[in-house]
Motif scaffolding. Structure first.
Motif, short mmCIF file in Angstrom:
data_model
loop_
_atom_site.label_atom_id
_atom_site.label_comp_id
_atom_site.label_asym_id
_atom_site.label_seq_id
_atom_site.Cartn_x
_atom_site.Cartn_y
_atom_site.Cartn_z
N THR A 258 -90.43 12.52 -18.07
CA THR A 258 -89.58 13.20 -17.57
C THR A 258 -89.93 14.86 -16.97
OG1 THR A 258 -86.98 14.08 -17.59
CG2 THR A 258 -88.23 14.28 -18.87
N TRP B 168 -84.17 11.48 -9.14
CA TRP B 168 -84.59 12.29 -9.13
C TRP B 168 -82.96 13.04 -8.15
CZ3 TRP B 168 -89.14 15.76 -8.51
CH2 TRP B 168 -90.31 15.34 -7.76
N VAL C 39 -84.49 17.47 -11.58
CA VAL C 39 -84.99 16.68 -12.25
C VAL C 39 -85.69 15.39 -11.65
CG1 VAL C 39 -84.01 15.26 -14.76
CG2 VAL C 39 -82.93 17.31 -13.45
N TRP C 40 -86.74 15.36 -12.74
CA TRP C 40 -87.81 13.67 -11.98
C TRP C 40 -87.35 13.09 -13.38
CZ3 TRP C 40 -91.70 12.11 -14.22
CH2 TRP C 40 -91.96 10.35 -14.47
N VAL C 41 -87.16 11.87 -13.71
CA VAL C 41 -88.06 10.80 -14.50
C VAL C 41 -88.25 9.37 -14.25
CG1 VAL C 41 -86.32 9.42 -15.80
CG2 VAL C 41 -85.17 11.75 -16.04
N ALA D 271 -81.56 10.86 -13.58
CA ALA D 271 -82.05 12.29 -13.81
C ALA D 271 -80.76 13.32 -13.90
CB ALA D 271 -83.26 11.92 -12.38
#
Length: 780
Positions: free
Chosen positions: A433, A687, A699-701, A722
């Motif tokens: 993340t 995202w 936010v990125w996961v 995210a």
């Protein structure tokens, strides 16, 4: 006869007296000569007076947050940050004097009474070294000599230096210097580091019993190490408390009650891989190295022509808010632990999964593992050592004791035995993340989380590399269309198949994108609804209307540095972007069309407080206020009726982990929020971009490899992967009103030329239609 005998006896007596005084005078002269020779440097070099005025010690550079908290330090061997006497608690000074030098404030550097006692009892009733002598030894002499002759000469030098220090500094300054220079072990160089590392607080906040622990360590910090010899250190602490009572700094009753307390060590290690904002600090290190390289020291400042990040005690004032940073790290941990548990559940071997890879053939998995092995630190190091490829490969298959990351441990670590090759695969099972927050009006970075745990995952996903953007790229297409065609969020287009000609797309066949579910509804959708629900057909229509070149132009002006091809498919988010760039770009939407480059450092000072650097904002006008506000209005639809509406809901506490992730956590946010979710092909990356008037967060996961992904859209979409991190983070921010995150409406430009009220827009459109019908009836 008797007189002659008596005279002879008197002559013998006076002879003894004469020799006594000769020996006494010789002793005094020798004693004086010893110190005179020491002061002349006969027994070894003595520091010049200018060195006494400015004794050199290695000073760690401090990283200071925008709310004036110490985030961390840069240091090599000495984690030292000096403080003044005024920053020391009185109980610490009392404990030091009572234990180390009871007559400290009465002598001039040498304690004559203590020296005579030491000679008389041969040191059995305590030594004679004063605090000033101990300081002189640590500053200029070094470790005690073991040979008696050398030890005597060293002691002479100590005495000379002690008297010089007493002339040069006040008693208070000497105490501060002594406590600042002492090595308390475990990277606790100096009293400030010691207070923070052993008790998690600043020195001024130390309690009497805590000060007694640290003073007790002054005897020998290696021997009295509270992490290894707790009982020994406890007894030593109680001895210090006894000394404080003996010299009336505390009462007997206070001594008894304090000695009965547990030691209560609160160990907070300070190193580059632990603590708050580790990923930010590592990126800051790169920034500082470049700044140091570009900014040599003024001439003749010292013997180095460049500043040293690890020795010069620089003060680096950053934009990070320590409270928001802590909230961000807590939100990441809270959500990712649950999401990872579900990922493990879906990809266990007994479910016929090739964990962590889905839908791959064995040769594809082998290729991924081969690439990872050759990119590993182990491979590079063994290659440097001249090992053959066969030897290196063999080492990857040999079982080894190691400590690995583990969500289920309180320390997030566990000891295990596995082969290095298995450990590579083990780490690939973990979802990664990244998140970053900026204040859009200033570009100040307020929070930065580059991964799960810097000690085990050192790749910083905020700024290193790039990930496919997915639907978070669509707002740039909408912005270009609104800017060029003066569209309104209320304009409508059909959700039907839309094809872009082959020559425009650069492929042999026309490009006819489908929606994520592979269907077309056939309905008319406003731009606001289409963006909120990521309707691909409408986005494709818009990029065909304005052309890819105009979209790329906007993207570049908004700070996206990665390559973006001028092809229609970028409309659906095919370009790779990093979190740092995309958050900066979205900041322009909130900041009324003005892009402000993200910034980490506002000021740099030297150890004396002289300002060496001050940040000057880098800005660029990229959109008009009207277009920027129209885009914010569009993206508010995401949280009002699109994929971000779960931010408005709560959940039943009896829900399962599955339902918590899918339906959301208990956010219940009611304030205006603009946002955009993003999901990439095959549910690999998720995202969420979230905006309020004074904070933009991305936010990125996703997995380390695109082959690591969820099998269904329920889990593998941005709203599940995210968005929960953003929701948890903002809930924590709003819980602390002192942080000042806005819950107000987005500021609306005066005389807005783009209508965003769709009810009013429909009425105006109907009036225009009626007018046109009337005109058609006229006979010109």
């Amino acid at each position: 006869m008797a007189k002659a005998v008596k005279k002879k006896e008197n002559q013998g007596f006076f002879k003894y007296i004469k020799w006594f005084w000769i020996l006494f005078a010789t002793g005094i002269f020798s004693f004086a000569l010893l110190f005179l020779l020491a002061s002349w440097g006969v027994f070894g070099g003595m520091p010049a007076y200018e060195h006494l005025e400015n004794p050199k010690t290695n000073l760690a550079s401090q990283i200071i947050s925008s709310d004036d908290e110490l985030l961390g330090k840069f240091y090599l061997d000495d984690n030292r940050t000096p403080i003044s006497y005024e920053e020391l608690p009185q109980n610490l000074v009392d404990a030091l004097v009572a234990t180390e030098d009871a007559r400290y404030f009465k002598h001039a550097g040498i304690d004559a009474r203590g020296t005579l006692r030491a000679f008389a009892y041969l040191g059995k009733k305590g030594g004679a070294s004063t605090i000033t002598q101990q300081l002189s030894r640590q500053l200029f002499i070094g470790a005690r000599e073991k040979k008696k002759t050398q030890a005597i000469l060293q002691k002479a030098k100590e005495w000379v230096l002690a008297t010089r220090l007493e002339k040069q500094y006040t008693k208070e300054e000497i105490i501060a210097m002594y406590l600042n220079i002492y090595d308390f072990l475990n990277n606790a160089d100096g009293i400030r580091s010691a207070a923070r590392i052993y008790f998690g607080k600043e020195p001024i906040d130390l309690k009497t019993e805590e000060s007694a622990v640290l003073v007790g360590m002054l005897k020998n910090s290696s021997y009295y190490n509270p992490l290894r010899r707790e009982e020994l250190v406890l007894n030593r602490r109680n001895t210090v408390l006894g000394q404080m009572a003996k010299y009336d700094y505390i009462t007997e009753q206070e001594k008894d009650s304090l000695q009965a307390l547990d030691m209560d060590i609160n160990f907070n290690p300070e190193n580059h891989r632990e603590g708050l904002a580790t990923y930010f600090r590592m990126n800051l290190q790169k920034f500082m190295n470049k700044w140091i390289n570009d900014n040599p020291k003024p001439a003749l400042e010292d013997d180095r022509d460049r500043y040293n990040l690890y020795l010069d005690g620089l003060k680096i004032y950053t934009t990070i808010d320590s409270r928001m940073q802590a909230n961000a790290e807590e939100a990441v941990k809270e959500h990712m632990k649950k999401l990872q548990a579900e990922f493990f559940h879906q990809n266990t071997p007994d479910r016929n999964r090739t964990a962590p890879f889905l839908d791959l053939e064995q040769f594809e998995i082998d290729a991924i593992m081969e690439r990872a092995m050759k990119n590993s630190h182990r491979w590079r190091e063994m290659k440097k050592q001249g090992k053959s490829e066969n030897e290196i490969r063999a080492s990857f298959k040999k079982e080894t004791e190691m400590t690995v990351f583990d969500w289920n441990s309180d320390t997030q670590e566990k000891d295990t035995v596995m082969t290095p090759l298995d450990s590579i695969r083990y780490y690939k099972t973990f979802l990664r993340t990244a998140m970053m927050s900026i204040e859009p009006q200033t570009g100040h970075v307020k929070a930065w989380v580059g991964g799960l745990n810097y000690k085990h995952f050192q790749y910083d996903n905020v700024i290193q590399g790039g990930r496919q953007a997915g639907s978070i790229f669509k707002p740039f297409v909408y912005a270009a269309a609104i800017d060029q065609l003066r569209l309104s969020p209320c304009d409508s287009y059909p959700d039907t198949q839309y094809c872009i000609e082959a020559e425009k797309h650069g492929n042999p066949e026309p490009w006819c994108p489908k929606n994520s579910d592979g269907t077309y509804s056939g309905n008319m959708f406003t731009l606001k609804h289409a963006l909120a629900n990521s309707v691909n057909t409408v986005t494709a229509r818009l990029i065909d209307m304005v052309g890819p070149k105009s979209v790329v132009s906007i993207v570049k002006n908004m700070g996206i540095k990665s390559e973006v091809l001028e092809v229609p498919s970028i409309a659906l988010g095919t370009p790779d972007v990093n979190v740092y760039d995309i958050v900066g770009a979205y900041g322009a939407f909130v900041n009324q069309g003005v892009y402000v480059k993200p910034v980490m450092v506002t000021r740099i000072e030297d150890k004396n407080g002289q300002v060496l650097y001050e940040y000057v904002p880098e800005t660029k006008d990229v959109l008009s206020k009207d277009v920027a506000y129209a885009m914010i209005n569009l993206m508010e639809g995401v949280t009002q009726g699109g994929s971000g509406t779960r931010l408005r809901h709560s959940y039943n506490k009896n829900n399962t982990v599955y339902k918590e992730i899918i339906t959301g956590y208990p956010y219940n946010l009611t304030n205006p929020i603009a946002g955009k979710t993003g999901t990439t092909q095959n549910q690999s990356y998720g995202w969420f971009m979230g905006m309020v008037p004074n904070l933009v967060t991305g936010v990125w996961v996703g997995g380390e490899d695109r082959a690591t992904h969820f099998s269904s859209l329920a889990y593998g979409q941005g709203a599940s992967m995210a968005l929960p991190i953003w929701g948890l983070y903002m809930k924590k921010n709003y819980a602390n009103e002192e942080i000042g995150v806005s819950a107000e409406e987005f500021p609306k430009p005066e005389d807005l030329s783009i209508e965003v009220d769709c009810v009013k827009y429909k009425e105006e459109m109907q009036q225009d239609i009626d007018t046109e019908d009337d005109l058609d009836d006229l006979d010109f």
